[in-house]
Design an enzyme around this catalytic site. Structure first.
Site, short mmCIF file in Angstrom:
data_model
loop_
_atom_site.label_atom_id
_atom_site.label_comp_id
_atom_site.label_asym_id
_atom_site.label_seq_id
_atom_site.Cartn_x
_atom_site.Cartn_y
_atom_site.Cartn_z
N ARG A 78 0.11 -11.22 4.49
CA ARG A 78 -1.05 -10.33 4.54
C ARG A 78 -2.30 -11.21 4.49
O ARG A 78 -2.60 -11.82 3.49
CB ARG A 78 -1.01 -9.38 3.34
CG ARG A 78 -2.09 -8.34 3.40
CD ARG A 78 -1.85 -7.27 2.39
NE ARG A 78 -1.37 -7.80 1.11
CZ ARG A 78 -0.89 -7.05 0.14
NH1 ARG A 78 -0.78 -5.77 0.31
NH2 ARG A 78 -0.52 -7.59 -1.00
N ASP B 177 0.11 -17.58 -0.98
CA ASP B 177 -1.33 -17.56 -0.70
C ASP B 177 -2.17 -17.51 -1.98
O ASP B 177 -3.33 -17.07 -1.95
CB ASP B 177 -1.67 -16.34 0.19
CG ASP B 177 -1.31 -15.02 -0.47
OD1 ASP B 177 -0.58 -15.04 -1.49
OD2 ASP B 177 -1.75 -13.97 0.01
N ASP C 16 4.18 -14.92 0.32
CA ASP C 16 3.05 -15.37 1.16
C ASP C 16 2.56 -16.78 0.81
O ASP C 16 1.88 -17.41 1.62
CB ASP C 16 1.87 -14.40 1.02
CG ASP C 16 2.17 -13.03 1.62
OD1 ASP C 16 3.18 -12.91 2.34
OD2 ASP C 16 1.39 -12.10 1.37
N ARG D 134 2.96 -0.89 -6.62
CA ARG D 134 1.51 -1.08 -6.49
C ARG D 134 0.91 0.14 -7.17
O ARG D 134 1.25 1.27 -6.83
CB ARG D 134 1.12 -1.17 -5.03
CG ARG D 134 1.90 -2.30 -4.31
CD ARG D 134 1.17 -2.81 -3.09
NE ARG D 134 2.08 -3.53 -2.21
CZ ARG D 134 2.21 -4.85 -2.17
NH1 ARG D 134 1.51 -5.61 -2.98
NH2 ARG D 134 3.02 -5.42 -1.30
N GLY E 65 4.24 -7.08 -4.35
CA GLY E 65 5.42 -7.22 -3.49
C GLY E 65 6.50 -8.04 -4.19
O GLY E 65 6.20 -9.06 -4.78
N ASP F 123 -1.92 -12.36 -6.62
CA ASP F 123 -3.28 -12.44 -7.16
C ASP F 123 -3.82 -11.10 -7.66
O ASP F 123 -4.56 -11.05 -8.63
CB ASP F 123 -4.25 -13.09 -6.16
CG ASP F 123 -4.24 -12.42 -4.81
OD1 ASP F 123 -3.43 -11.51 -4.58
OD2 ASP F 123 -5.07 -12.81 -3.96
N THR G 36 5.21 -14.49 -4.82
CA THR G 36 4.95 -13.79 -3.55
C THR G 36 5.46 -14.66 -2.41
O THR G 36 5.30 -15.88 -2.44
CB THR G 36 3.45 -13.48 -3.32
OG1 THR G 36 3.23 -13.19 -1.94
CG2 THR G 36 2.54 -14.64 -3.70
P1 ADP Z 1 -0.04 -8.78 -5.56
O1 ADP Z 1 0.03 -8.91 -7.04
O2 ADP Z 1 1.23 -9.19 -4.88
O3 ADP Z 1 -1.29 -9.43 -4.98
P2 ADP Z 1 -1.33 -6.18 -5.26
O4 ADP Z 1 -2.61 -6.74 -4.75
O5 ADP Z 1 -0.80 -4.95 -4.64
O6 ADP Z 1 -0.12 -7.22 -5.20
O7 ADP Z 1 -1.54 -5.92 -6.82
C1 ADP Z 1 -0.47 -5.43 -7.62
C2 ADP Z 1 -1.02 -4.47 -8.64
O8 ADP Z 1 -1.93 -5.16 -9.53
C3 ADP Z 1 -1.86 -3.33 -8.09
O9 ADP Z 1 -1.10 -2.28 -7.58
C4 ADP Z 1 -2.64 -2.91 -9.33
O10 ADP Z 1 -1.82 -2.15 -10.20
C5 ADP Z 1 -2.93 -4.27 -9.98
N1 ADP Z 1 -4.26 -4.73 -9.55
C6 ADP Z 1 -4.58 -5.33 -8.38
N2 ADP Z 1 -5.90 -5.56 -8.30
C7 ADP Z 1 -6.44 -5.10 -9.45
C8 ADP Z 1 -7.77 -5.02 -9.98
N3 ADP Z 1 -8.81 -5.51 -9.29
N4 ADP Z 1 -7.94 -4.46 -11.18
C9 ADP Z 1 -6.89 -3.99 -11.89
N5 ADP Z 1 -5.62 -4.02 -11.47
C10 ADP Z 1 -5.39 -4.56 -10.26
O1 F6P Z 2 2.39 -9.67 -0.37
C1 F6P Z 2 3.64 -9.84 0.18
C2 F6P Z 2 3.81 -8.98 1.41
O2 F6P Z 2 5.16 -9.07 1.78
C3 F6P Z 2 2.89 -9.30 2.57
O3 F6P Z 2 3.31 -10.41 3.33
C4 F6P Z 2 2.94 -8.02 3.34
O4 F6P Z 2 1.81 -7.87 4.17
C5 F6P Z 2 2.95 -6.99 2.26
O5 F6P Z 2 3.54 -7.61 1.13
C6 F6P Z 2 3.69 -5.73 2.61
O6 F6P Z 2 3.59 -4.87 1.54
P1 F6P Z 2 4.41 -3.50 1.41
O7 F6P Z 2 5.81 -3.85 1.08
O8 F6P Z 2 3.71 -2.77 0.32
O9 F6P Z 2 4.31 -2.84 2.76
#
Ligand code: ADP
Ligand code: F6P
Length: 353
Positions: A203, A161, A159, A103, A42, A134, A157
């Protein structure tokens, strides 16, 4: 005040690690001539300020910089562009991310990561700064360890978090955006003697909801970490009516499902007959010009991220601990949950008497 990068950058060997040493936590920094930078997950206000800081610090250190576009999708599609100091002009005040984000579920597959590494090597990218949450850090950690590409993270982020860091870029701006919105809602709540439920993002986390709740004087704050039952909320509401309150604001974290506040409103109606209005702030909280705090944090973290790589440290992210910039292992947030302090929720309730 956060310490300056120079003061906090103790030699790697002297710094604490919260997790075990992975296969590649250090490397020969003299190999670094060109670094990549990307944003992932995000978007968050202040990501552009971090990109600017990474690019200009790297150029200041005589490195070349490549922008990797659209998060991990840019890795697998080879979506790279050289960045100059001018490429990042006039972005410090802009929300979103000029590098785009995504994502990208394909990146969970080791063979996709291996193919991406080949493209990075063809492009001559020696080390990478990852700005994200994360999930993004987990991808970076895997790339670092499986493919030997030195990676450093910057937490971004709204969040807030990410375990291992007290702060993430975008949180301050998102709080202020939500507070401004709730202040407007309070005007109409007061005029109509109404109960409002305002749903903020987060989230599975209530860090945003807790701070917003205190800042707007909410009667009740719902978070995943410190659950409050409908009965308890109704009790708070009825007590406040008995004390002479005519309007109320409940702040609710979205948790796993955006829009859950509608169910909450319906349950409250069934229990006590109160007709709550619901306002879901949603993605409004992710946009907008970053606050001064987020710009400064992002600038500092971007600078320290490049310096960390130039000291030969990788597989770590820049974190805030006791108001100082430190480094933490990239895989730490995936294996740990950030501690939630319920005192903010209690404070909101106490002050709402
Ligand atoms: P954030 O980084 O904000 O937590 P996401 O959880 O959507 O957001 O992760 C962002 C991107 O990082 C994912 O769309 C994916 O490309 C990569 N990613 C997340 N988790 C994994 C994982 N366990 N292994 C490999 N790539 C990952
Ligand atoms: O991780 C940041 C965040 O804004 C969360 O607070 C929220 O739940 C999520 O992303 C929404 O994601 P998307 O924009 O993919 O709907």
């Amino acid at each position: 005040m956060l310490c300056s990068s120079k003061r906090c950058l103790a030699p790697f060997a002297q710094r604490k690690t919260l997790w075990h040493d992975g296969p590649m936590n250090s490397f020969d920094p003299s190999t670094v001539k060109k670094i990549g930078v990307f944003t992932s997950g995000g978007d968050a206000p202040g990501m552009n300020a971090a990109v600017r800081s990474v690019v200009r610090t790297a150029i200041h250190k005589d490195l070349e910089v490549v922008g990797i576009y659209q998060g991990y999708r840019g890795f697998l599609e080879g979506n790279f562009q050289n960045l100059s100091a001018r490429s990042v002009a006039n972005i410090i005040q802009r929300g979103g991310t000029i590098l785009k984000t995504d994502r990208c579920p394909e990146f969970h597959k080791p063979e996709v990561r291996a193919k991406s590494a080949q493209l990075l090597k063809q492009e001559g990218i020696d080390a990478i700064v990852c700005i994200g949450g994360d999930g993004s850090f987990t991808g970076a950690h895997l790339l670092n360890n499986e493919q030997g590409i030195p990676m450093v993270g910057i937490p971004g982020t709204i969040d807030n978090d990410i375990a291992g860091s007290e702060y993430t870029i975008g949180f301050d701006t998102a709080i202020n955006t939500a507070v401004e919105a709730v202040d407007r809602i309070r005007d109409t709540a007061h005029s109509h003697d109404r109960l409002f439920i305002v749903e903020v993002m987060g989230r599975n986390s209530g860090f945003l909801a807790a701070e917003v709740g205190v800042a707007v004087g909410a009667e009740v704050v719902f978070t995943p970490e410190f659950p409050m039952t409908v009965d308890q909320a109704v009790q708070h509401f009825q007590n406040s009516v008995a004390r002479g309150k005519r309007s109320s604001i409940f702040v609710s974290a979205e948790g796993q499902k955006a829009g859950r506040s509608y169910d909450l409103a319906e349950n409250i109606r069934k229990k006590c007959g109160a007709e709550a209005r619901v306002c879901i702030l949603g993605h409004i909280q992710r946009g907008g010009s970053p606050s001064a705090t987020d710009r400064v944090m992002a600038s500092r973290m971007g600078n320290v991220a490049v310096e960390t790589l130039l000291q030969g440290q990788c597989n770590h992210f820049i974190a805030v601990e006791n108001n100082k910039l430190v480094t933490q292992p990239l895989e730490y947030p995936a294996n740990n949950k950030k501690t939630f302090d319920p005192r903010l929720i209690e404070l909101a309730t106490t002050l709402a008497t």
